[in-house]
Structures are given as C-alpha cells and as structure tokens.
Design a protein around this motif. Structure first.
Motif, PDB file in Angstrom:
ATOM      1  N   LEU A  30       0.831  -1.210   0.000  1.00 36.43           N
ATOM      2  CA  LEU A  30       0.000   0.000   0.000  1.00 36.43           C
ATOM      3  C   LEU A  30       0.864   1.258   0.000  1.00 36.43           C
ATOM      4  O   LEU A  30       0.521   2.247  -0.654  1.00 36.43           O
ATOM      5  N   LEU A  34       0.735   4.170  -2.706  1.00 36.52           N
ATOM      6  CA  LEU A  34       0.591   5.577  -2.329  1.00 36.52           C
ATOM      7  C   LEU A  34       1.558   6.427  -3.150  1.00 36.52           C
ATOM      8  O   LEU A  34       1.209   7.504  -3.640  1.00 36.52           O
ATOM      9  N   SER A  78     -16.800   0.612   1.742  1.00 35.19           N
ATOM     10  CA  SER A  78     -15.736   0.438   2.732  1.00 35.19           C
ATOM     11  C   SER A  78     -16.335   0.022   4.074  1.00 35.19           C
ATOM     12  O   SER A  78     -15.748  -0.783   4.806  1.00 35.19           O
ATOM     13  N   LEU A 189      -7.962  -4.496   3.372  1.00 35.89           N
ATOM     14  CA  LEU A 189      -7.009  -3.379   3.387  1.00 35.89           C
ATOM     15  C   LEU A 189      -6.849  -2.798   1.978  1.00 35.89           C
ATOM     16  O   LEU A 189      -6.825  -1.583   1.797  1.00 35.89           O
ATOM     17  N   HIS A 192      -9.897  -0.729   1.098  1.00 41.72           N
ATOM     18  CA  HIS A 192      -9.935   0.575   1.775  1.00 41.72           C
ATOM     19  C   HIS A 192      -8.965   1.555   1.112  1.00 41.72           C
ATOM     20  O   HIS A 192      -9.243   2.746   1.054  1.00 41.72           O
ATOM     21  N   LEU A 193      -7.833   1.056   0.600  1.00 44.35           N
ATOM     22  CA  LEU A 193      -6.899   1.956  -0.086  1.00 44.35           C
ATOM     23  C   LEU A 193      -7.544   2.552  -1.334  1.00 44.35           C
ATOM     24  O   LEU A 193      -7.400   3.733  -1.632  1.00 44.35           O
ATOM     25  N   ASP A 195     -10.585   3.168  -1.719  1.00 48.50           N
ATOM     26  CA  ASP A 195     -11.478   4.197  -1.185  1.00 48.50           C
ATOM     27  C   ASP A 195     -10.693   5.465  -0.822  1.00 48.50           C
ATOM     28  O   ASP A 195     -11.098   6.577  -1.164  1.00 48.50           O
ATOM     29  N   VAL A 196      -9.558   5.273  -0.151  1.00 53.17           N
ATOM     30  CA  VAL A 196      -8.728   6.413   0.266  1.00 53.17           C
ATOM     31  C   VAL A 196      -8.299   7.247  -0.951  1.00 53.17           C
ATOM     32  O   VAL A 196      -8.377   8.476  -0.941  1.00 53.17           O
TER      33      VAL A 196
ATOM     34  N   LYS B  49     -11.287  12.517   6.402  1.00 48.81           N
ATOM     35  CA  LYS B  49     -11.931  11.277   5.938  1.00 48.81           C
ATOM     36  C   LYS B  49     -10.915  10.150   5.790  1.00 48.81           C
ATOM     37  O   LYS B  49     -11.172   9.014   6.208  1.00 48.81           O
ATOM     38  N   VAL B  50      -9.759  10.474   5.210  1.00 53.90           N
ATOM     39  CA  VAL B  50      -8.712   9.451   5.047  1.00 53.90           C
ATOM     40  C   VAL B  50      -8.297   8.918   6.419  1.00 53.90           C
ATOM     41  O   VAL B  50      -8.155   7.698   6.604  1.00 53.90           O
ATOM     42  N   VAL B  53     -10.862   6.450   7.735  1.00 61.63           N
ATOM     43  CA  VAL B  53     -10.792   5.156   7.039  1.00 61.63           C
ATOM     44  C   VAL B  53      -9.568   4.363   7.507  1.00 61.63           C
ATOM     45  O   VAL B  53      -9.660   3.177   7.830  1.00 61.63           O
ATOM     46  N   VAL B  54      -8.415   5.055   7.567  1.00 65.38           N
ATOM     47  CA  VAL B  54      -7.166   4.360   7.908  1.00 65.38           C
ATOM     48  C   VAL B  54      -7.186   3.874   9.368  1.00 65.38           C
ATOM     49  O   VAL B  54      -6.819   2.744   9.654  1.00 65.38           O
ATOM     50  N   PHE B  57     -11.456   1.798   9.803  1.00 63.95           N
ATOM     51  CA  PHE B  57     -11.727   0.677   8.883  1.00 63.95           C
ATOM     52  C   PHE B  57     -10.486  -0.204   8.700  1.00 63.95           C
ATOM     53  O   PHE B  57     -10.575  -1.428   8.666  1.00 63.95           O
ATOM     54  N   MET B  58      -9.317   0.423   8.537  1.00 60.05           N
ATOM     55  CA  MET B  58      -8.107  -0.371   8.299  1.00 60.05           C
ATOM     56  C   MET B  58      -7.435  -0.779   9.610  1.00 60.05           C
ATOM     57  O   MET B  58      -6.447  -1.511   9.587  1.00 60.05           O
ATOM     58  N   GLY B  74       5.460   5.160   3.857  1.00 63.30           N
ATOM     59  CA  GLY B  74       4.811   5.595   2.622  1.00 63.30           C
ATOM     60  C   GLY B  74       4.542   7.091   2.638  1.00 63.30           C
ATOM     61  O   GLY B  74       4.852   7.803   1.676  1.00 63.30           O
ATOM     62  N   LEU B  78       6.355  10.096   0.359  1.00 62.29           N
ATOM     63  CA  LEU B  78       5.447  10.943  -0.417  1.00 62.29           C
ATOM     64  C   LEU B  78       5.701  12.417  -0.096  1.00 62.29           C
ATOM     65  O   LEU B  78       5.735  13.264  -0.995  1.00 62.29           O
TER      66      LEU B  78
END
Lengths: 211, 113
Positions: A30, A34, A78, A189, A192-193, A195-196, B49-50, B53-54, B57-58, B74, B78
C-alpha cells in the motif's frame, strides 16, 4: 479457540504470525501504491500551480453529481467491507458472506456510474485531442489527468471487486474458510486503499469552481 | 456473540455516518465563495476522511508498530517527493522579491532548461 489449520501456509507454524506477515506485506504494498498515485497527484499539483484559473474552469466541466454519488457509494462499500472483516474474525460466516456480497454490489455500482459519467464526458468532447471542447491548452492537461487518474483508480477497483467476489463465492461454497483467514483482512485493506485514493481525488476533480 | 456483533456494527457504523456527514460538509463548502480556501477546506476534509478510514476501517489505530512504521514510511517518502519537487514554488511564496508573483512553475522550469 483452536486455529483452523487449512488456512495455515508454510513456513508459518502459527496463524497469528502468518496474519501479521501478510498484513505487514500488504501495508508495504500500500505504501508503494501511495507513491504510485502520489506521482500522478504531484503532476496534478505542479500543473495546477502553473495554471490555477484554467484548472478551475476545466474542473467545472466534470459531473459533480456522478462524482458525489460515487463517493457515497464507495464510502458505504468500505463500511460493508470493514464489517465483513470484523465478522470473519469473530467467526460469523453468514454475516461475512453477506457483507462481502454487498461490497461487490457497491463496487459494481461505482463502475456503472463511472461508465455513465465517461459516456457523458465523451459526448461533451472532454477527451483531449482535436475536437476538445475547451480552448485553453491547459484544460486538456486537466482532462488528461482526469482520465488517467480515474481510469487507473477504476482498474484498481475492478481488481478489488474480483478479489472480494472470489472470497464471497468460495466462502459460500465452503471452498475457502473465512474464519481468521488472512486473505479477508488483506483484501479489506486493499479495498480501503482504493477508497482512500478516491477520497483524495474527489475534491481535486469534482469540487473545483463550484462557488 | 450478540455483543460482538453489535460492537462491530457500532464501531464501523459510526465511522460510516461520520464519513457521509463529512462528504455533505465538503460538498456544501465547495459552493461557498472562499477563493483559495475552497481547495484548502476540500483537502482538509479529505484528510479527516482518510484518517477515519485508515484508523477505524483499516485498524491502524490498534496495529502493531511494525505496520504503523510501514504506513508512515509511505507518507514520509510521499512528503519528500512533494516538498523537493515543489521547492521553487514554496520558496517563491517565501521570497516574493526573488520570485515575481506572476511567475508560474512552468516558466521557472523553462528558465532552468
């Protein structure tokens, strides 16, 4: 609770270690994803900084309603995926399969909306080239990025639909044990990425020049 | 079992409701005439929002540190990619006299050729 041995793979002796390794490997993947999308976002940022007004004018041509509806659909998918992953861990087979199925349906719904949106974009001559609708050259750059970013995202999403569909069908046929299976968590996972990435793309593509 | 089911629905359901509310908020904010702050608000809400989710949800909030490290790596690379590439833009904002306000990125790239 005894561990289901049929999801255990060599070289691991315990399922907990296997899960940890699978999850770790997926997070490394992931992180690379990214950076992959990061390159496209950087290109977008650089061109937008160079052509701020044109990007806003071009962004106004995208379809806000398809974009917003698809964001809501993807956020909901998600949610069902997160419930599926939690249910698989707690050994609730039925709930897991239903939620995996719902996630597939939402994923397909996204692709259908996207298809309608693409058809409309083509009708409005928003594909860069000879007959492009807007006269500013930088507007073509915006739409080139729009097509590349949303298409690459849609490819990722289609792969996700395939992976989740496989788990739902094989799970329902009892060919795959869903309980505590690292495959469920890893697939979740990945989903969800996807979605992100969409959450980041949404304001950059659809919310510009609306005021 | 029942308690476990309701815990799964409650945790993820609340996150889902929060995400949909934020979507409504960002949709509404985009229609306000905020000028340059439209994009700032849009990206700020996207990052909330990210994060939801992270973290929820993750499950990054309850992950072992090796996994958090992979995720942080990561984001770290970035950030380097963006900061180093956009250095002249960031510097242009800082030192207006060195970089005239109208000079865009493309022109500064041209000058380096």
């Amino acid at each position: 609770m005894n561990t289901p041995t049929d999801v255990l793979r060599p070289p691991w002796k315990e399922l907990s270690r296997q899960r940890e390794a699978a999850t770790f490997a997926l997070w490394v993947f992931l992180a690379s994803e990214l950076l992959f999308f990061g390159g496209l976002l950087l290109l977008y940022a650089a061109y937008r900084l160079a052509n701020p007004e044109v990007f806003i004018t071009a962004g106004r041509e995208t379809d806000l309603w398809y974009g917003t509806a698809n964001t809501a659909v993807l956020l909901t998918s998600s949610f069902t995926m997160a419930v599926a992953a939690g249910a698989a861990e707690a050994d609730m087979r039925r709930l897991t399969i239903w939620c995996l199925g719902a996630t597939v349906v939402f994923g397909l719904m996204f692709l259908v909306f996207k298809g309608f949106e693409y058809a409309e974009d083509i009708r409005k001559h928003l594909v860069p080239g000879e007959s492009f609708a807007l006269k500013e050259p930088a507007a073509q750059i915006f739409f080139a990025l729009y097509w590349i970013m949303t298409a690459v995202h849609a490819i990722h999403l289609s792969i996700g639909v395939g992976l989740i569909g496989r788990l739902a069908i094989f799970g329902a046929l009892r060919r795959v044990h869903l309980r505590e299976n690292p495959q469920v968590e890893v697939t979740a996972l990945y989903w969800h990425l996807v979605d992100v990435i969409w959450i980041i793309l949404y304001p950059l593509i659809y919310l510009m020049g609306r005021s | 079992m029942r308690a476990q089911i309701s815990a799964i629905w409650r945790k993820n359901g609340l996150a889902w409701l929060a995400l949909l509310s934020l979507l409504g908020l960002t949709f509404g904010a985009a229609h306000l005439p905020l000028g340059i702050f439209n994009v700032v608000v849009g990206l700020a809400i996207a990052s909330i929002k990210v994060t939801l989710v992270v973290v929820i949800f993750m499950g990054l909030g309850s992950s072992p540190s090796i996994i958090r490290l992979a995720a942080a790596a990561g984001v770290f690379w970035l950030a380097i990619l963006f900061v180093l590439t956009l250095t002249d833009v960031l510097a242009g904002r800082q030192f207006q006299s060195a970089h005239s306000q109208t000079m865009g990125l493309e022109q500064s790239l041209d000058r380096n050729r």
